[in-house]
Design a protein around this motif. Structure first.
Motif, mmCIF file in Angstrom:
data_model
loop_
_atom_site.group_PDB
_atom_site.id
_atom_site.type_symbol
_atom_site.label_atom_id
_atom_site.label_comp_id
_atom_site.label_asym_id
_atom_site.label_seq_id
_atom_site.Cartn_x
_atom_site.Cartn_y
_atom_site.Cartn_z
ATOM 1 N N ALA A 189 0.824 -1.208 0.000
ATOM 2 C CA ALA A 189 0.000 0.000 0.000
ATOM 3 C C ALA A 189 0.857 1.256 0.000
ATOM 4 C CB ALA A 189 -0.924 -0.004 1.216
ATOM 5 N N ILE A 190 1.902 1.269 0.813
ATOM 6 C CA ILE A 190 2.764 2.447 0.889
ATOM 7 C C ILE A 190 3.412 2.729 -0.460
ATOM 8 C CG2 ILE A 190 4.875 3.366 1.938
ATOM 9 C CD1 ILE A 190 4.017 1.752 4.488
ATOM 10 N N ALA A 191 3.859 1.677 -1.143
ATOM 11 C CA ALA A 191 4.456 1.851 -2.466
ATOM 12 C C ALA A 191 3.445 2.423 -3.453
ATOM 13 C CB ALA A 191 5.012 0.524 -2.970
ATOM 14 N N ALA A 192 2.203 1.938 -3.385
ATOM 15 C CA ALA A 192 1.174 2.433 -4.292
ATOM 16 C C ALA A 192 0.815 3.886 -3.997
ATOM 17 C CB ALA A 192 -0.070 1.552 -4.191
ATOM 18 N N ILE A 193 0.775 4.230 -2.715
ATOM 19 C CA ILE A 193 0.387 5.583 -2.313
ATOM 20 C C ILE A 193 1.479 6.597 -2.634
ATOM 21 C CG2 ILE A 193 -0.111 7.049 -0.311
ATOM 22 C CD1 ILE A 193 -1.462 4.518 0.940
ATOM 23 N N THR A 194 2.737 6.225 -2.396
ATOM 24 C CA THR A 194 3.852 7.171 -2.539
ATOM 25 C C THR A 194 4.528 7.117 -3.899
ATOM 26 O OG1 THR A 194 5.502 5.620 -1.660
ATOM 27 C CG2 THR A 194 4.320 7.011 -0.065
ATOM 28 N N GLY A 195 4.339 6.011 -4.627
ATOM 29 C CA GLY A 195 5.010 5.870 -5.907
ATOM 30 C C GLY A 195 6.472 5.502 -5.795
ATOM 31 N N ARG A 196 6.879 5.032 -4.644
ATOM 32 C CA ARG A 196 8.270 4.605 -4.442
ATOM 33 C C ARG A 196 8.274 3.402 -3.506
ATOM 34 N NH1 ARG A 196 10.911 9.546 -1.046
ATOM 35 N NH2 ARG A 196 9.751 10.793 -2.585
ATOM 36 N N PRO A 197 9.373 2.631 -3.459
ATOM 37 C CA PRO A 197 9.411 1.480 -2.539
ATOM 38 C C PRO A 197 9.129 1.905 -1.107
ATOM 39 C CG PRO A 197 11.254 1.397 -4.078
ATOM 40 C CD PRO A 197 10.601 2.734 -4.281
ATOM 41 N N ALA A 198 8.469 1.027 -0.363
ATOM 42 C CA ALA A 198 8.110 1.358 1.021
ATOM 43 C C ALA A 198 9.325 1.737 1.850
ATOM 44 C CB ALA A 198 7.384 0.175 1.660
ATOM 45 N N ALA A 199 10.474 1.109 1.586
ATOM 46 C CA ALA A 199 11.686 1.405 2.351
ATOM 47 C C ALA A 199 12.154 2.839 2.169
ATOM 48 C CB ALA A 199 12.809 0.443 1.953
ATOM 49 N N GLU A 200 11.707 3.511 1.100
ATOM 50 C CA GLU A 200 12.127 4.882 0.813
ATOM 51 C C GLU A 200 11.077 5.908 1.239
ATOM 52 O OE1 GLU A 200 13.097 5.110 -3.311
ATOM 53 O OE2 GLU A 200 14.459 3.397 -3.236
ATOM 54 N N ALA A 201 10.078 5.481 1.993
ATOM 55 C CA ALA A 201 8.997 6.384 2.384
ATOM 56 C C ALA A 201 9.526 7.534 3.232
ATOM 57 C CB ALA A 201 7.922 5.623 3.151
ATOM 58 N N PRO A 202 9.023 8.736 3.024
ATOM 59 C CA PRO A 202 9.458 9.880 3.833
ATOM 60 C C PRO A 202 8.941 9.786 5.267
ATOM 61 C CG PRO A 202 7.669 10.523 2.387
ATOM 62 C CD PRO A 202 8.039 9.124 1.999
ATOM 63 N N LEU A 203 9.497 10.618 6.126
ATOM 64 C CA LEU A 203 9.165 10.564 7.549
ATOM 65 C C LEU A 203 7.669 10.684 7.828
ATOM 66 C CD1 LEU A 203 10.115 10.410 10.494
ATOM 67 C CD2 LEU A 203 10.482 12.901 10.416
ATOM 68 N N PRO A 204 6.926 11.597 7.202
ATOM 69 C CA PRO A 204 5.488 11.678 7.511
ATOM 70 C C PRO A 204 4.749 10.371 7.232
ATOM 71 C CG PRO A 204 6.197 13.660 6.372
ATOM 72 C CD PRO A 204 7.346 12.699 6.299
ATOM 73 N N VAL A 205 5.137 9.650 6.192
ATOM 74 C CA VAL A 205 4.497 8.372 5.884
ATOM 75 C C VAL A 205 4.857 7.338 6.936
ATOM 76 C CG1 VAL A 205 4.396 6.480 4.218
ATOM 77 C CG2 VAL A 205 4.373 8.852 3.420
ATOM 78 N N ARG A 206 6.091 7.335 7.389
ATOM 79 C CA ARG A 206 6.517 6.388 8.426
ATOM 80 C C ARG A 206 5.739 6.624 9.722
ATOM 81 N NH1 ARG A 206 12.395 4.587 7.624
ATOM 82 N NH2 ARG A 206 12.681 4.857 5.395
ATOM 83 N N ILE A 207 5.572 7.889 10.057
ATOM 84 C CA ILE A 207 4.826 8.228 11.277
ATOM 85 C C ILE A 207 3.351 7.858 11.118
ATOM 86 C CG2 ILE A 207 4.022 10.155 12.691
ATOM 87 C CD1 ILE A 207 6.768 11.471 12.212
ATOM 88 N N ARG A 208 2.769 8.163 9.965
ATOM 89 C CA ARG A 208 1.368 7.804 9.729
ATOM 90 C C ARG A 208 1.176 6.297 9.809
ATOM 91 N NH1 ARG A 208 -1.802 6.152 5.255
ATOM 92 N NH2 ARG A 208 -3.985 6.843 5.440
ATOM 93 N N THR A 209 2.104 5.538 9.258
ATOM 94 C CA THR A 209 2.006 4.082 9.308
ATOM 95 C C THR A 209 1.974 3.591 10.750
ATOM 96 O OG1 THR A 209 3.186 3.924 7.198
ATOM 97 C CG2 THR A 209 3.108 1.940 8.557
ATOM 98 N N GLY A 210 2.862 4.122 11.577
ATOM 99 C CA GLY A 210 2.871 3.749 12.986
ATOM 100 C C GLY A 210 1.578 4.116 13.686
ATOM 101 N N ARG A 211 1.071 5.296 13.394
ATOM 102 C CA ARG A 211 -0.176 5.729 14.041
ATOM 103 C C ARG A 211 -1.343 4.826 13.682
ATOM 104 N NH1 ARG A 211 0.531 12.253 13.071
ATOM 105 N NH2 ARG A 211 1.807 12.655 14.927
ATOM 106 N N LEU A 212 -1.434 4.445 12.426
ATOM 107 C CA LEU A 212 -2.540 3.584 12.006
ATOM 108 C C LEU A 212 -2.444 2.203 12.653
ATOM 109 C CD1 LEU A 212 -2.813 4.535 8.232
ATOM 110 C CD2 LEU A 212 -4.304 5.253 10.116
ATOM 111 N N VAL A 213 -1.226 1.697 12.771
ATOM 112 C CA VAL A 213 -1.046 0.415 13.458
ATOM 113 C C VAL A 213 -1.416 0.559 14.932
ATOM 114 C CG1 VAL A 213 0.656 -1.295 14.212
ATOM 115 C CG2 VAL A 213 0.631 -0.498 11.833
ATOM 116 N N GLY A 214 -0.996 1.634 15.576
ATOM 117 C CA GLY A 214 -1.369 1.859 16.966
ATOM 118 C C GLY A 214 -2.868 1.949 17.158
ATOM 119 N N ARG A 215 -3.551 2.561 16.201
ATOM 120 C CA ARG A 215 -5.021 2.672 16.259
ATOM 121 C C ARG A 215 -5.670 1.299 16.183
ATOM 122 N NH1 ARG A 215 -7.201 6.692 11.920
ATOM 123 N NH2 ARG A 215 -5.840 8.017 13.198
#
Length: 288
Positions: A189-215
């Protein structure tokens, strides 16, 4: 039981190993999940298993059973598997094919449920009777242990936290629903949303990912009276503190009932890379 053969079947890679009952991995190897059809992919699995068995045999080790962690959904016990992230396998008779190919007793479970067994036996949930274990990687899956017992559910798919809704207006999921955790926080999903490999996601995406998992974890803690979530997978572990700090903050914010307050979300204790999935698959083989 002593030494077992372990197989992890994921959306992007296959891994196999020979594992002792004390959790020591004696040999292991991996390769991409490939093959133009189901039979070609199974041929890769057979080759992988033969490679690690031969390597262990050179050291005088003999495997007694095969444990498998595979992406879901599946029929109970892996009679057939249809992983969402492995399009080559739809209703593939994995259990029977592995029994025929190896001549070993075979046990198959969802890869995240396998992780839950591994974390309870050797990892971050050792000695804890109630916990959630989850994988945030190519996809998102989970396994739940209550009162010391791994939950199976009607068809063996209990714990599928990847399909908890975290954003009703979010992206369409491969399952057909909208806003599932897997559609928002998986590597795919992250790759589809950002257009780049998930490992290269910028900081806001990394933080959002953590928040959604915490939720999502907060919802499960409320539902099942849990105080611990153990998280593995290339996305979660790769994002490190950016992910885990955001997840812990959201879990504190969302888990407000008295019995859920103070719930923790921690990294896998079974290791990074292939180690955790292989220990989970071995724990499936060793489970009663």
């Amino acid at each position: 039981m002593g030494t077992v053969l372990a197989l992890d079947v994921g959306g992007t890679k296959l891994a196999a190993g020979v594992v002792r009952a004390d959790g020591v991995i004696l040999s292991s190897t991996r390769r991409p999940t490939a093959g133009v059809d189901g039979e070609a992919l199974f041929a890769e699995v057979e080759s992988l298993l033969s490679e690690v068995v031969d390597a262990a045999g050179e050291e005088g080790e003999r495997v007694e059973a095969l444990g498998v962690g595979c992406g879901g959904p599946m029929e109970r016990g892996g009679v057939t598997v249809s992983p969402l992230n492995i399009v080559q396998w739809r209703g593939f008779p994995l259990f029977a094919r592995l029994e025929e190919a190896t001549g070993l007793p075979v046990k198959i479970d969802n890869d995240a449920k396998a992780l839950a067994l591994g974390e309870g036996r050797w990892g971050a949930a050792s000695g804890v009777p109630n916990y959630l274990a989850m994988v945030v990687s190519t996809g998102v899956g989970g396994g739940i242990v209550l009162d010391g017992r791994l939950l199976d559910g009607r068809a063996g798919n209990a714990g599928h936290i990847g399909h908890v809704c975290v954003d009703p207006l979010g992206h369409r999921c491969a399952c057909g629903a909208r806003g599932c955790l897997e559609a928002e926080a998986s590597g795919t999903a992250i790759a589809a949303i950002t257009g780049r490999p998930a490992a290269e996601a910028p900081l806001p995406v990394r933080i959002r990912t953590g928040r959604l998992v915490g939720r999502a974890v907060a919802s499960v803690c409320h539902l099942l009276d849990l105080q611990l979530a153990v998280v593995a997978g290339s996305v979660a572990l790769g994002y490190g503190s950016d992910f885990f700090d955001a997840a812990a903050e959201e879990l504190d914010r969302s888990a407000r009932l008295d019995f859920a307050r103070g719930a923790r979300i921690v990294p896998s204790g079974c290791g990074t890379g292939d180690t955790g999935p292989l220990l989970g698959a071995a724990a499936v083989a060793l489970s009663g």
